[in-house]
Scaffold this motif. Structure first.
Motif, mmCIF file in Angstrom:
data_model
loop_
_atom_site.group_PDB
_atom_site.id
_atom_site.type_symbol
_atom_site.label_atom_id
_atom_site.label_comp_id
_atom_site.label_asym_id
_atom_site.label_seq_id
_atom_site.Cartn_x
_atom_site.Cartn_y
_atom_site.Cartn_z
ATOM 1 N N VAL A 2 -18.623 31.927 -11.273
ATOM 2 C CA VAL A 2 -18.434 30.698 -10.824
ATOM 3 C C VAL A 2 -17.466 30.138 -11.468
ATOM 4 N N ILE A 3 -16.688 29.586 -10.972
ATOM 5 C CA ILE A 3 -16.108 28.223 -11.805
ATOM 6 C C ILE A 3 -16.018 26.575 -11.098
ATOM 7 N N PRO A 4 -16.968 26.374 -11.620
ATOM 8 C CA PRO A 4 -16.996 24.516 -10.826
ATOM 9 C C PRO A 4 -16.425 23.898 -10.824
ATOM 10 N N VAL A 5 -15.402 23.468 -10.181
ATOM 11 C CA VAL A 5 -14.281 22.283 -10.403
ATOM 12 C C VAL A 5 -14.803 20.576 -9.649
ATOM 13 N N VAL A 188 -21.906 21.645 -4.718
ATOM 14 C CA VAL A 188 -20.648 21.892 -6.112
ATOM 15 C C VAL A 188 -19.729 22.950 -5.210
ATOM 16 N N TRP A 189 -18.777 22.260 -5.367
ATOM 17 C CA TRP A 189 -17.082 22.642 -5.716
ATOM 18 C C TRP A 189 -17.357 23.812 -6.470
ATOM 19 N N VAL A 190 -16.920 25.250 -5.916
ATOM 20 C CA VAL A 190 -16.315 26.033 -7.377
ATOM 21 C C VAL A 190 -15.496 26.918 -6.910
ATOM 22 N N ILE A 196 -8.618 36.598 -4.723
ATOM 23 C CA ILE A 196 -7.968 35.670 -5.551
ATOM 24 C C ILE A 196 -9.888 34.765 -5.601
ATOM 25 N N PHE A 197 -8.939 33.374 -5.798
ATOM 26 C CA PHE A 197 -9.883 32.356 -6.314
ATOM 27 C C PHE A 197 -10.336 31.600 -5.498
#
Length: 269
Positions: A2-5, A188-190, A196-197
């Motif tokens: 996952v990619i945290p934003v 945490v928003w990821v 898709i993302f």
């Protein structure tokens, strides 16, 4: 992965040290000799030789850290033509190198934009809360200690390696470990790559726990083909060091705000 934003864990003050570390890492990357080739697409031999010479002088090298074995010949940054064709000129080093100090300088060196931006993203999201909890100076010291622990941990596991070790990953892994200890329930928003993302809001213990498990898995050489080029062991050691150093601060740490709404989608705040 996952990619945290973004994390739902606001701070009251300005995280000056976190911002300064991000700016310093970016500036060092841009002005690293020989790195211009990665910025302009010019992967010339001259650029490569300049970069190799710079890394030999300022990157951390496991066998230097553990055995204090300094190379007799190093790239000078110049190019030449030998029996096998064009290449980098090597000669006895014209400088004195401190292996211990090289750990510090290596923490500000990165090999590509992807390497740099990935590290800075994690530092940007998670560093501000740890800095606020520790205070500016203690956070800076904590960051350095985690970086040194990660580098020496990797060096002990690869004591005969002559490959340069660069990047802020070990120090930032310490920040992640501290965040897991102090704010495990923070949301945490990821972005999850699933066709898709897909945006999701998950507890930090899931996001960072998954990150640590993957790093430990990769450090054993499982599931990746480039385990020798990424210092996963340094990530694991740095993360563990961050957890241990942050543990005394856990009592008295105020909990993050409890978000409203569902764990995904636009209704969450």
């Amino acid at each position: 992965m996952v990619i945290p934003v973004h994390d739902v864990n606001p701070v009251r003050g300005i995280p000056w040290v976190t911002y300064a570390l991000i700016v310093a890492n970016i500036l060092v990357f841009v002005f690293t000799p020989g790195m211009a080739g990665s910025l302009t697409g010019d992967g010339s031999l001259a650029q490569l030789c300049h970069l190799q010479a710079f890394l030999d002088q300022y990157a951390a090298v496991p066998q230097e850290l553990i055995h204090h074995e300094m190379p007799r010949l190093v790239p000078t940054g110049e190019t030449g033509v030998g029996p096998r064709g064009p290449g980098c000129v090597i000669a006895p080093p014209g400088y004195e190198k401190s292996p211990e100090l090289s750990v510090l300088t290596a923490m500000f060196l990165h090999g590509s934009w992807v390497h740099l931006l990935g590290n800075m993203l994690f530092l940007w999201i998670f560093g501000n809360n740890i800095e606020e909890r520790m205070g500016h100076l203690r956070f800076l010291l904590f960051y350095g200690v985690c970086g040194y622990a990660a580098s020496y941990g990797f060096a002990l596991a690869n004591s005969d390696s002559g490959d340069p070790l660069i990047g802020a990953s070990g120090a930032i892994a310490g920040v992640l470990g501290a965040y897991l200890v102090l704010y495990p329930k923070a949301r945490v928003w990821v972005l999850v790559p699933f066709l898709i993302f897909l945006p999701l809001r998950l507890p930090a213990w899931i996001v960072l726990g998954l990150w640590f498990v993957l790093q430990a898995f990769y450090s054993a050489g499982q599931g990746v083909s480039d385990a020798g080029t990424v210092a996963y062991v340094a990530h694991v050691v740095g993360f563990a060091a961050g957890m241990l150093l942050a543990w005394p601060l856990k009592p008295g740490t105020p909990p993050p705000p409890e978000p409203r709404g569902v764990l995904f989608g636009r209704r969450a705040h």
